[in-house]
Design a protein around this motif. Structure first.
Motif, short mmCIF file in Angstrom:
data_model
loop_
_atom_site.label_atom_id
_atom_site.label_comp_id
_atom_site.label_asym_id
_atom_site.label_seq_id
_atom_site.Cartn_x
_atom_site.Cartn_y
_atom_site.Cartn_z
N GLU A 29 30.87 62.46 47.76
CA GLU A 29 29.66 62.25 48.57
C GLU A 29 28.97 60.95 48.15
O GLU A 29 29.08 60.55 46.98
N THR A 30 28.29 60.32 49.09
CA THR A 30 27.45 59.17 48.78
C THR A 30 26.04 59.46 49.25
O THR A 30 25.85 59.91 50.38
N ARG A 31 25.07 59.27 48.38
CA ARG A 31 23.67 59.43 48.76
C ARG A 31 22.98 58.07 48.62
O ARG A 31 23.49 57.18 47.95
N THR A 32 21.83 57.93 49.25
CA THR A 32 21.09 56.67 49.15
C THR A 32 19.69 56.95 48.61
O THR A 32 19.19 58.08 48.69
N SER A 33 19.10 55.91 48.05
CA SER A 33 17.72 56.05 47.55
C SER A 33 17.05 54.68 47.62
O SER A 33 17.71 53.66 47.44
N PRO A 41 10.66 41.68 45.77
CA PRO A 41 11.27 41.89 44.45
C PRO A 41 10.86 43.22 43.82
O PRO A 41 11.44 43.63 42.81
N ASN A 42 9.87 43.90 44.42
CA ASN A 42 9.37 45.16 43.85
C ASN A 42 10.05 46.39 44.44
O ASN A 42 9.61 47.52 44.19
N GLU A 43 11.10 46.17 45.22
CA GLU A 43 11.76 47.32 45.85
C GLU A 43 13.27 47.15 45.81
O GLU A 43 13.78 46.03 45.88
N SER A 44 13.98 48.26 45.69
CA SER A 44 15.45 48.19 45.70
C SER A 44 16.01 49.38 46.49
O SER A 44 15.35 50.40 46.68
N HIS A 45 17.24 49.16 46.95
CA HIS A 45 17.98 50.21 47.65
C HIS A 45 19.24 50.48 46.84
O HIS A 45 19.80 49.56 46.25
N MET A 46 19.67 51.72 46.87
CA MET A 46 20.91 51.99 46.14
C MET A 46 21.75 53.03 46.86
O MET A 46 21.22 53.87 47.60
N MET A 47 23.06 52.93 46.62
CA MET A 47 23.99 53.94 47.09
C MET A 47 24.62 54.56 45.86
O MET A 47 25.11 53.85 44.98
N ILE A 48 24.59 55.88 45.81
CA ILE A 48 25.10 56.60 44.65
C ILE A 48 26.29 57.44 45.13
O ILE A 48 26.14 58.23 46.06
N SER A 49 27.44 57.25 44.50
CA SER A 49 28.63 58.00 44.93
C SER A 49 29.17 58.82 43.79
O SER A 49 29.12 58.42 42.62
N LEU A 50 29.73 59.97 44.16
CA LEU A 50 30.40 60.83 43.19
C LEU A 50 31.85 60.96 43.62
O LEU A 50 32.14 61.23 44.80
N TYR A 51 32.76 60.72 42.68
CA TYR A 51 34.20 60.79 42.93
C TYR A 51 34.80 61.85 42.01
O TYR A 51 34.42 61.94 40.84
N THR A 52 35.74 62.60 42.55
CA THR A 52 36.33 63.71 41.79
C THR A 52 37.83 63.51 41.63
O THR A 52 38.47 62.88 42.49
N PRO A 53 38.41 64.04 40.55
CA PRO A 53 39.85 63.83 40.33
C PRO A 53 40.72 64.53 41.37
O PRO A 53 41.83 64.08 41.64
#
Ligand code: FES
Ligand code: FE2
Length: 383
Positions: A194-198, A300-312
């Motif tokens: 899954e990939t989530r964003t924040s 410069p005071n804000e950021s976006h990110m994508m967080i992913s989880l990978y499984t074997p």
């Protein structure tokens, strides 16, 4: 990682545990507060780091089969990555050649990409295949109106894209000697869970800083990850602009009763890499996590990110999905309820003018390495 190297790293961690020490930088490092607040530096970063460095986009399984695609909206250039019928991975600027609409959103599987505005349709290889009312575009050769390709490299089960058309890059050079270690993880066989964003009110580098020391674990995370990880106990190694730190799990002690040939790094540690410029790649015992962190284009005071989880293995049962959901939830709860509220306060505090510099202690060597690498890439003096 070679077994002998795993044993060497585990011995180093056991030594730190016995002597109550951790990897130490040569000096205390003072970092400018303006690094996190200055709009001019932010522009320079957007250009030099995000337009002209290869960006790690994720593992190959994000576009596993022909027809699979994913998009990235955060680098400053809308990016589309797609695997074509022949299995080749392509990357494009995700912008229609007719009037500039974004061609496709999100991720999934497709036979072709049809623009949502007037239905110009592109192949997985970016070729413009058809456009309604072809007669209206006399003299506008279809062959010259395909999606604009971006440089892409797929190696070690990993995908990198450059956001400037026509530029090339050498990924082994970029990895600064980490290639063999990445290859040894066998990332080709991992599955995307899954990939989530924040979005957070923090400079993008402050988000990465969060991951770069274990000094804060038994203070800020006393209720969440302190029972799992040791505080102020980790290795540090720089690999060109990248770095690796290995943090000991509390299970480390159990190794002493086992023969060295059975020692295995992963269950006893969390291995944190910075893949320059903006990815945190974490080998988390039985799975992998990636954090791709991007500056907000105008602030410069804000950021976006994508967080992913990978499984074997692919998660095909409810119990597997429950396990990975709990993992992902704990991770997000820890950062969103503990690290990021704290980081947002830090960002606000930067504007208060209390000090011109913040301090990275000798026990926080990864922070100095990360910020020195950024400064060098920007052509600014290291502090
Ligand atoms: S903008 Fe894409 S078809 Fe018109
Ligand atoms: Fe933290």
């Amino acid at each position: 990682m070679q077994h002998s190297e795993q044993v060497a790293q585990l011995k180093k961690l056991l030594h730190y545990l016995d002597t109550r020490t951790t990897a130490m930088a040569d000096d205390v490092y003072r970092n400018n507060v303006t690094d996190y607040t200055d709009p001019e530096q932010a522009k320079l970063e957007q250009d030099l780091l995000f337009r002209h460095q290869p960006l790690f986009m994720g593992l190959s399984c994000r576009a596993e089969k022909p027809g699979d695609y994913f998009t990235d909206d955060y680098s400053g250039v809308p990016i589309l990555v797609a695997r074509d019928r022949s299995g080749t991975l392509n990357a494009f600027i995700n912008t229609c050649r007719h009037r500039g609409a974004k061609v496709v959103d999100g991720c999934g599987g497709a036979r072709a990409f049809s623009c949502p505005y007037h239905a110009w349709t592109y192949g997985l290889d970016g070729r413009l295949m058809s456009r309604p009312h072809e007669e209206a575009f006399e003299g506008m050769d279809k062959a010259e109106h395909g999606l604009v390709p971006l440089p892409v490299v797929e190696k070690y089960g990993m995908i990198w894209v450059g956001a400037t058309p026509g530029e090339t890059f050498d990924i082994d050079d970029q990895l600064g000697g980490l290639g063999a270690e990445m290859a040894a993880y066998g990332l080709e066989s991992y599955s995307h869970y899954e990939t989530r964003t924040s979005t957070q009110p923090m400079n993008w580098k402050l988000v990465l800083d969060t991951f770069l020391e274990s000094y804060h674990i038994n203070v800020l995370h006393v209720k969440t990850i302190d029972p799992i990880l040791h505080s102020n106990l980790g290795t540090f190694d720089g690999y060109g602009k990248n770095l690796r730190m290995i943090i000991a799990r509390r299970t480390l002690d159990q190794l002493r009763d086992r023969p060295e040939q059975e020692w295995d790094l992963m269950p006893y540690t969390a291995v944190v890499y910075i893949l320059f410029p903006n990815t945190v790649f974490i080998v988390q015992g039985d799975h992998m996590e990636t954090w791709h962190v991007y500056p907000s284009p105008n602030d410069p005071n804000e950021s976006h990110m994508m967080i992913s989880l990978y499984t074997p293995e692919p998660a095909t049962t409810d119990s597997a999905r429950g396990h990975w959901d709990r993992n992902f939830d704990l991770l997000m709860r820890t950062v969103e309820e503990e690290d990021f509220p704290l980081g947002s306060n830090v960002q606000r505090g930067f504007h208060a003018g209390a000090q011109t510099h913040i301090t990275f202690g000798r026990n926080e060597p990864s922070l100095g390495h990360f910020h020195r690498s950024i400064k060098r890439a920007l052509g600014l003096e290291a502090a």
